[in-house]
Design a protein around this motif. Structure first.
Motif, PDB file in Angstrom:
ATOM      1  N   GLY A   5       0.815  -1.209   0.000  1.00 13.26           N
ATOM      2  CA  GLY A   5       0.000   0.000   0.000  1.00 13.26           C
ATOM      3  C   GLY A   5       0.846   1.255   0.000  1.00 13.26           C
ATOM      4  O   GLY A   5       2.057   1.220  -0.172  1.00 13.26           O
ATOM      5  N   ASP A   6       0.179   2.376   0.184  1.00 20.52           N
ATOM      6  CA  ASP A   6       0.874   3.661   0.177  1.00 20.52           C
ATOM      7  C   ASP A   6       1.769   3.798   1.394  1.00 20.52           C
ATOM      8  O   ASP A   6       1.418   3.380   2.492  1.00 20.52           O
ATOM      9  CB  ASP A   6      -0.145   4.810   0.178  1.00 20.52           C
ATOM     10  CG  ASP A   6      -0.939   4.865  -1.114  1.00 20.52           C
ATOM     11  OD1 ASP A   6      -0.440   4.368  -2.147  1.00 20.52           O
ATOM     12  OD2 ASP A   6      -2.051   5.407  -1.085  1.00 20.52           O
ATOM     13  N   ARG A   7       2.908   4.419   1.176  1.00 19.57           N
ATOM     14  CA  ARG A   7       3.835   4.700   2.273  1.00 19.57           C
ATOM     15  C   ARG A   7       3.135   5.614   3.278  1.00 19.57           C
ATOM     16  O   ARG A   7       2.508   6.592   2.910  1.00 19.57           O
ATOM     17  CB  ARG A   7       5.081   5.376   1.707  1.00 19.57           C
ATOM     18  CG  ARG A   7       6.180   5.600   2.732  1.00 19.57           C
ATOM     19  CD  ARG A   7       7.428   6.170   2.072  1.00 19.57           C
ATOM     20  NE  ARG A   7       8.106   5.173   1.250  1.00 19.57           N
ATOM     21  CZ  ARG A   7       9.035   4.331   1.697  1.00 19.57           C
ATOM     22  NH1 ARG A   7       9.376   4.351   2.959  1.00 19.57           N
ATOM     23  NH2 ARG A   7       9.595   3.473   0.885  1.00 19.57           N
ATOM     24  N   PRO A   8       3.213   5.312   4.566  1.00 18.66           N
ATOM     25  CA  PRO A   8       2.531   6.157   5.551  1.00 18.66           C
ATOM     26  C   PRO A   8       3.145   7.552   5.628  1.00 18.66           C
ATOM     27  O   PRO A   8       4.332   7.735   5.371  1.00 18.66           O
ATOM     28  CB  PRO A   8       2.718   5.412   6.868  1.00 18.66           C
ATOM     29  CG  PRO A   8       3.762   4.388   6.634  1.00 18.66           C
ATOM     30  CD  PRO A   8       3.907   4.188   5.170  1.00 18.66           C
ATOM     31  N   GLN A  81      18.100 -20.676  10.015  1.00 19.79           N
ATOM     32  CA  GLN A  81      17.275 -19.732  10.777  1.00 19.79           C
ATOM     33  C   GLN A  81      16.594 -18.734   9.852  1.00 19.79           C
ATOM     34  O   GLN A  81      17.063 -18.483   8.743  1.00 19.79           O
ATOM     35  CB  GLN A  81      18.102 -19.005  11.822  1.00 19.79           C
ATOM     36  CG  GLN A  81      18.990 -17.911  11.268  1.00 19.79           C
ATOM     37  CD  GLN A  81      19.923 -17.350  12.327  1.00 19.79           C
ATOM     38  OE1 GLN A  81      20.490 -18.093  13.099  1.00 19.79           O
ATOM     39  NE2 GLN A  81      20.091 -16.062  12.338  1.00 19.79           N
ATOM     40  N   GLU A  82      15.482 -18.191  10.307  1.00 15.62           N
ATOM     41  CA  GLU A  82      14.735 -17.206   9.533  1.00 15.62           C
ATOM     42  C   GLU A  82      14.572 -15.937  10.362  1.00 15.62           C
ATOM     43  O   GLU A  82      14.586 -15.984  11.590  1.00 15.62           O
ATOM     44  CB  GLU A  82      13.352 -17.740   9.173  1.00 15.62           C
ATOM     45  CG  GLU A  82      13.388 -18.906   8.214  1.00 15.62           C
ATOM     46  CD  GLU A  82      12.006 -19.435   7.888  1.00 15.62           C
ATOM     47  OE1 GLU A  82      11.018 -18.963   8.486  1.00 15.62           O
ATOM     48  OE2 GLU A  82      11.915 -20.328   7.038  1.00 15.62           O
ATOM     49  N   MET A  83      14.407 -14.824   9.673  1.00 19.48           N
ATOM     50  CA  MET A  83      14.137 -13.566  10.347  1.00 19.48           C
ATOM     51  C   MET A  83      12.663 -13.231  10.149  1.00 19.48           C
ATOM     52  O   MET A  83      12.192 -13.085   9.030  1.00 19.48           O
ATOM     53  CB  MET A  83      15.001 -12.433   9.777  1.00 19.48           C
ATOM     54  CG  MET A  83      14.809 -11.116  10.531  1.00 19.48           C
ATOM     55  SD  MET A  83      15.941  -9.802   9.990  1.00 19.48           S
ATOM     56  CE  MET A  83      15.304  -9.463   8.345  1.00 19.48           C
ATOM     57  N   GLU A  84      11.937 -13.151  11.269  1.00 19.55           N
ATOM     58  CA  GLU A  84      10.529 -12.758  11.230  1.00 19.55           C
ATOM     59  C   GLU A  84      10.465 -11.257  11.463  1.00 19.55           C
ATOM     60  O   GLU A  84      11.291 -10.698  12.189  1.00 19.55           O
ATOM     61  CB  GLU A  84       9.760 -13.511  12.312  1.00 19.55           C
ATOM     62  CG  GLU A  84       9.829 -15.015  12.138  1.00 19.55           C
ATOM     63  CD  GLU A  84       9.317 -15.792  13.330  1.00 19.55           C
ATOM     64  OE1 GLU A  84       8.999 -15.177  14.370  1.00 19.55           O
ATOM     65  OE2 GLU A  84       9.254 -17.027  13.231  1.00 19.55           O
ATOM     66  N   MET A  85       9.468 -10.599  10.845  1.00 20.63           N
ATOM     67  CA  MET A  85       9.346  -9.145  10.968  1.00 20.63           C
ATOM     68  C   MET A  85       7.891  -8.751  11.143  1.00 20.63           C
ATOM     69  O   MET A  85       6.990  -9.496  10.786  1.00 20.63           O
ATOM     70  CB  MET A  85       9.901  -8.457   9.718  1.00 20.63           C
ATOM     71  CG  MET A  85      11.379  -8.680   9.512  1.00 20.63           C
ATOM     72  SD  MET A  85      11.965  -7.917   7.997  1.00 20.63           S
ATOM     73  CE  MET A  85      11.771  -6.197   8.396  1.00 20.63           C
ATOM     74  N   ASP A  86       7.715  -7.532  11.662  1.00 21.69           N
ATOM     75  CA  ASP A  86       6.363  -7.003  11.818  1.00 21.69           C
ATOM     76  C   ASP A  86       5.703  -6.856  10.446  1.00 21.69           C
ATOM     77  O   ASP A  86       6.374  -6.646   9.442  1.00 21.69           O
ATOM     78  CB  ASP A  86       6.400  -5.625  12.495  1.00 21.69           C
ATOM     79  CG  ASP A  86       7.101  -4.597  11.634  1.00 21.69           C
ATOM     80  OD1 ASP A  86       6.408  -3.841  10.931  1.00 21.69           O
ATOM     81  OD2 ASP A  86       8.339  -4.558  11.639  1.00 21.69           O
ATOM     82  N   ALA A  87       4.371  -6.945  10.435  1.00 21.07           N
ATOM     83  CA  ALA A  87       3.609  -6.731   9.208  1.00 21.07           C
ATOM     84  C   ALA A  87       2.798  -5.440   9.281  1.00 21.07           C
ATOM     85  O   ALA A  87       2.252  -4.999   8.277  1.00 21.07           O
ATOM     86  CB  ALA A  87       2.661  -7.910   8.967  1.00 21.07           C
ATOM     87  N   ASP A  88       2.738  -4.843  10.472  1.00 26.67           N
ATOM     88  CA  ASP A  88       1.826  -3.710  10.647  1.00 26.67           C
ATOM     89  C   ASP A  88       2.492  -2.414  11.089  1.00 26.67           C
ATOM     90  O   ASP A  88       1.821  -1.423  11.309  1.00 26.67           O
ATOM     91  CB  ASP A  88       0.732  -4.086  11.659  1.00 26.67           C
ATOM     92  CG  ASP A  88       1.289  -4.567  12.989  1.00 26.67           C
ATOM     93  OD1 ASP A  88       2.506  -4.839  13.080  1.00 26.67           O
ATOM     94  OD2 ASP A  88       0.506  -4.699  13.936  1.00 26.67           O
ATOM     95  N   GLY A  89       3.805  -2.368  11.199  1.00 26.80           N
ATOM     96  CA  GLY A  89       4.492  -1.135  11.578  1.00 26.80           C
ATOM     97  C   GLY A  89       5.027  -0.405  10.364  1.00 26.80           C
ATOM     98  O   GLY A  89       5.122  -0.967   9.276  1.00 26.80           O
ATOM     99  N   GLY A  90       5.373   0.856  10.556  1.00 27.12           N
ATOM    100  CA  GLY A  90       5.976   1.599   9.466  1.00 27.12           C
ATOM    101  C   GLY A  90       5.985   3.084   9.727  1.00 27.12           C
ATOM    102  O   GLY A  90       5.452   3.575  10.725  1.00 27.12           O
ATOM    103  N   CYS A  91       6.623   3.796   8.818  1.00 24.61           N
ATOM    104  CA  CYS A  91       6.677   5.255   8.851  1.00 24.61           C
ATOM    105  C   CYS A  91       7.209   5.704   7.496  1.00 24.61           C
ATOM    106  O   CYS A  91       7.506   4.872   6.645  1.00 24.61           O
ATOM    107  CB  CYS A  91       7.567   5.735  10.006  1.00 24.61           C
ATOM    108  SG  CYS A  91       9.342   5.518   9.748  1.00 24.61           S
ATOM    109  N   PRO A  92       7.346   7.005   7.278  1.00 23.83           N
ATOM    110  CA  PRO A  92       7.886   7.443   5.987  1.00 23.83           C
ATOM    111  C   PRO A  92       9.285   6.899   5.683  1.00 23.83           C
ATOM    112  O   PRO A  92       9.690   6.848   4.530  1.00 23.83           O
ATOM    113  CB  PRO A  92       7.911   8.970   6.117  1.00 23.83           C
ATOM    114  CG  PRO A  92       6.830   9.280   7.097  1.00 23.83           C
ATOM    115  CD  PRO A  92       6.880   8.135   8.084  1.00 23.83           C
TER     116      PRO A  92
END
Length: 112
Positions: A5-8, A81-92
């Motif tokens: 989606g659009d960058r916050p 090993q795998e790196m898991e990351m957030d799916a709902d965080g962000g900023c410009p």
């Protein structure tokens, strides 16, 4: 895979991440743990590993937005090993392209 989606236009703190801005001691601990556990460097100069949370990984703080904007956690229960990351965080300064960049850096550092 979608483009996220659009960058916050402002910060969006991921679920489960909270608290005051990181202290100098928390930043130093997070940086040390990130290096020790093979986390890639944050993908923009505004971003820092700001806090290490046992069994939850490291939290990403944006100095420009003065907000917690992400997290990453190494999953050592799978090999490789795998790196898991957030799916709902962000900023410009931290959005889908930067998240992809971090995953690519991680995969290249461990030969995936």
């Amino acid at each position: 895979e979608g483009d996220g989606g659009d960058r916050p236009t402002g910060p969006c703190t991921p679920e489960g991440v909270f608290g005051e801005p990181p202290t100098a001691a928390e930043i130093e601990e997070a940086k040390a743990k990130a290096v020790q556990q093979w986390y890639p460097a944050p993908p923009a100069e505004e971003l820092i590993w700001g806090k290490f949370v046992k069994k939850r990984g490291v939290w990403l703080y944006c100095n420009a937005c003065t907000a917690w904007v992400g997290w990453a956690k190494m999953n050592f229960t799978v090999q490789p090993q795998e790196m898991e990351m957030d799916a709902d965080g962000g900023c410009p300064h931290y959005w889908t392209p930067e998240k992809r960049q971090m995953v690519a850096k991680f995969k290249s550092s461990c030969g995936k």
